[in-house]
Design an enzyme around this catalytic site. Structure first.
Site, PDB file in Angstrom:
ATOM      1  N   ARG A  92      55.548  40.391  43.965  1.00  0.00           N
ATOM      2  CA  ARG A  92      54.365  40.170  43.123  1.00  0.00           C
ATOM      3  C   ARG A  92      53.154  39.801  43.988  1.00  0.00           C
ATOM      4  O   ARG A  92      52.039  40.194  43.719  1.00  0.00           O
ATOM      5  CB  ARG A  92      54.661  39.024  42.146  1.00  0.00           C
ATOM      6  N   TYR A  93      53.377  38.976  44.998  1.00  0.00           N
ATOM      7  CA  TYR A  93      52.296  38.506  45.866  1.00  0.00           C
ATOM      8  C   TYR A  93      52.447  39.203  47.227  1.00  0.00           C
ATOM      9  O   TYR A  93      53.571  39.532  47.630  1.00  0.00           O
ATOM     10  CB  TYR A  93      52.394  36.998  46.080  1.00  0.00           C
ATOM     11  N   ARG A  96      55.094  37.502  50.117  1.00  0.00           N
ATOM     12  CA  ARG A  96      56.415  36.958  49.806  1.00  0.00           C
ATOM     13  C   ARG A  96      57.100  37.763  48.712  1.00  0.00           C
ATOM     14  O   ARG A  96      56.436  38.399  47.899  1.00  0.00           O
ATOM     15  CB  ARG A  96      56.326  35.486  49.394  1.00  0.00           C
ATOM     16  N   CYS A 105      74.389  31.044  37.107  1.00  0.00           N
ATOM     17  CA  CYS A 105      73.876  29.692  37.397  1.00  0.00           C
ATOM     18  C   CYS A 105      75.004  28.684  37.197  1.00  0.00           C
ATOM     19  O   CYS A 105      75.968  28.964  36.476  1.00  0.00           O
ATOM     20  CB  CYS A 105      72.741  29.331  36.458  1.00  0.00           C
ATOM     21  N   CYS A 109      70.016  26.581  31.389  1.00  0.00           N
ATOM     22  CA  CYS A 109      68.986  25.756  30.766  1.00  0.00           C
ATOM     23  C   CYS A 109      68.527  26.447  29.488  1.00  0.00           C
ATOM     24  O   CYS A 109      68.322  27.673  29.484  1.00  0.00           O
ATOM     25  CB  CYS A 109      67.813  25.597  31.721  1.00  0.00           C
ATOM     26  N   CYS A 112      65.261  28.606  29.778  1.00  0.00           N
ATOM     27  CA  CYS A 112      65.143  29.452  30.982  1.00  0.00           C
ATOM     28  C   CYS A 112      64.233  30.658  30.753  1.00  0.00           C
ATOM     29  O   CYS A 112      64.376  31.383  29.780  1.00  0.00           O
ATOM     30  CB  CYS A 112      66.519  29.936  31.392  1.00  0.00           C
ATOM     31  N   ARG A 114      64.296  33.292  32.502  1.00  0.00           N
ATOM     32  CA  ARG A 114      65.021  34.552  32.759  1.00  0.00           C
ATOM     33  C   ARG A 114      66.261  34.635  31.876  1.00  0.00           C
ATOM     34  O   ARG A 114      67.235  35.295  32.220  1.00  0.00           O
ATOM     35  CB  ARG A 114      65.420  34.648  34.233  1.00  0.00           C
ATOM     36  N   ASP A 274      57.263  28.782  29.874  1.00  0.00           N
ATOM     37  CA  ASP A 274      57.025  30.223  29.729  1.00  0.00           C
ATOM     38  C   ASP A 274      57.363  30.674  28.312  1.00  0.00           C
ATOM     39  O   ASP A 274      58.113  30.006  27.592  1.00  0.00           O
ATOM     40  CB  ASP A 274      57.881  30.992  30.749  1.00  0.00           C
ATOM     41  N   ASP A 311      52.601  30.564  34.781  1.00  0.00           N
ATOM     42  CA  ASP A 311      52.865  31.948  35.154  1.00  0.00           C
ATOM     43  C   ASP A 311      52.242  32.801  34.065  1.00  0.00           C
ATOM     44  O   ASP A 311      52.703  32.777  32.911  1.00  0.00           O
ATOM     45  CB  ASP A 311      54.380  32.206  35.224  1.00  0.00           C
ATOM     46  N   LYS A 318      51.063  33.132  39.218  1.00  0.00           N
ATOM     47  CA  LYS A 318      50.826  31.734  38.813  1.00  0.00           C
ATOM     48  C   LYS A 318      49.381  31.345  39.038  1.00  0.00           C
ATOM     49  O   LYS A 318      48.809  31.725  40.051  1.00  0.00           O
ATOM     50  CB  LYS A 318      51.642  30.804  39.730  1.00  0.00           C
TER      51      LYS A 318
HETATM   52  S1  SF4 Z   1      66.143  27.810  34.786  1.00  0.00           S
HETATM   53 FE1  SF4 Z   1      67.343  29.667  34.378  1.00  0.00          FE
HETATM   54  S2  SF4 Z   1      67.721  30.542  36.414  1.00  0.00           S
HETATM   55 FE2  SF4 Z   1      67.148  28.384  36.711  1.00  0.00          FE
HETATM   56  S3  SF4 Z   1      69.086  27.229  36.722  1.00  0.00           S
HETATM   57 FE3  SF4 Z   1      68.294  27.171  34.629  1.00  0.00          FE
HETATM   58  S4  SF4 Z   1      69.321  28.903  33.636  1.00  0.00           S
HETATM   59 FE4  SF4 Z   1      69.495  29.253  35.834  1.00  0.00          FE
END
Ligand code: SF4
Length: 350
Positions: A92-93, A96, A105, A109, A112, A114, A274, A311, A318
């Site tokens: 994206r940048y 990097r 994971c 979360c 999340c 993603r 997000d 973001d 960002k």
């Molecule tokens: S935010 Fe998403 S990618 Fe990061 S640890 Fe939690 S579930 Fe996994």
């Protein structure tokens, strides 16, 4: 014989652990069918079963509110796909790239960004895809930094990480390797001396960025895991997500930033939530985030100040979103606001 506690992955596990109720099973099955569930023993232990609004539970225990997707929410909220030239790489940048080695994971979360792409069912990078990703990085001399993310790269074995780090170390123009992870707090025992050694790449600087959202995550064992990394010469930074009912008050957010600094982890980013599907119950307003940042400034050491960022949806990167302490009066003279909210003039350049 003592049986080691296991990661909670099924609704039956969560019910048995006293984290969800059987009468909510039908709704939560729909949530679990859409978004992965896992809570490590280290994090499950931190959840206060007696508190219906426990900040740890809000982060990790599935909630029927996740079934409500708002029109503005999107499957790829930060636009990774639009910037993915080869599988596993997001560029994206200019200087990097992200390298997504795994979609797994240690803990999933509930907010999340993603969440539509990660989970135990998502396929990891194949050896051929990894060759393609590393080939892309090698062919782009402008890439100075590689960010290992995912999923969580520290769920991989030390042997696998060592191989990837050695291959990155062989690319002369890559100077910095940054690892984004929740593992030092979510599963501190994984940060073994062998894993720490695996993260060091000859001639490169490795940074580990810890994702933590509440001071309670920094238990004594989590602090020891961070110390193993830092003592080995790996600087640590943090990223936190501003979450309603988790850390959106000045005391809780301040306590988190102080706990991080005490662990020698420099607060780096405070992310505004997000637009991930089914997460509106955990998002705050930007104005609330700015008020919290104002509350941190001056009251807490400069070491404890993260940058509050958003973001931009759609993959535009960002941007810091304030607050802003500089304004101008009618004559064009700068006005700077101090940490008590008082305005002070600063003359124009001669
Ligand atoms: S935010 Fe998403 S990618 Fe990061 S640890 Fe939690 S579930 Fe996994």
């Amino acid at each position: 014989m003592n049986v080691a506690p296991k990661t909670l992955r099924y609704l039956s596990d969560l019910e048995e652990a006293g984290l969800t109720l059987a009468e909510k099973r039908a709704a939560l099955e729909k949530v679990a069918a859409q978004y992965a569930v896992a809570i490590t023993p280290a994090l499950a232990e931190l959840i206060d079963r007696a508190d219906p609004n426990d900040p740890m539970a809000r982060q990790f225990v599935p909630d029927a509110a996740e079934l409500k997707t708002r029109p503005e929410e999107r499957a790829d909220p930060i636009g990774d796909d639009a910037h993915s030239p080869v599988e596993g790489v997001v560029h994206r940048y200019p200087d990097r790239v992200l390298l997504k080695l795994t979609h797994v994971c240690a803990v999933y979360c509930r907010f999340c960004f993603r969440r539509e792409m990660i989970g135990p069912a998502a396929a990891p990078l194949t050896p051929k895809q990894l060759d393609g990703a590393l080939g892309y990085i090698a062919a782009h001399p402008e890439i100075w930094e590689v960010v290992l993310t995912g999923g969580d790269p520290l769920v991989l074995s030390a042997r696998r990480l060592k191989q990837v780090m050695a291959r990155l170390a062989a690319i002369a123009h890559v100077k910095v390797i940054r690892v984004h992870s929740r593992v030092p707090a979510a599963d501190p025992a994984r940060i073994t001396p062998e894993l720490v050694r695996a993260l060091k790449a000859k001639g490169k600087a490795t940074y580990v960025v810890l994702h933590a959202n509440h001071a309670r995550e920094l238990t004594e064992v989590a602090r020891q895991a961070c110390a193993r990394l830092v003592d080995a010469g790996i600087p640590m930074l943090s990223q936190s997500v501003l979450l309603a009912g988790v850390n959106d008050d000045p005391q809780t957010l301040g306590a988190l930033m102080r706990a991080l600094v005490e662990c020698r982890v420099k607060p780096y980013y405070l992310h505004h939530g997000d637009l991930a599907p089914g997460t509106s119950h955990l998002r705050t307003s930007i104005e609330r985030g700015q008020d919290l940042m104002r509350a941190l400034r001056g009251r807490l050491s400069g070491l404890c100040q993260p940058t509050y960022v958003l973001d931009i949806p759609g993959g535009h990167g960002k941007s810091p979103i304030g607050p802003n302490y500089l304004s101008r009066d009618e004559s064009g003279c700068a006005r700077i606001e101090d940490f008590n909210g008082k305005l002070h003039r600063y003359p124009p350049a001669p």
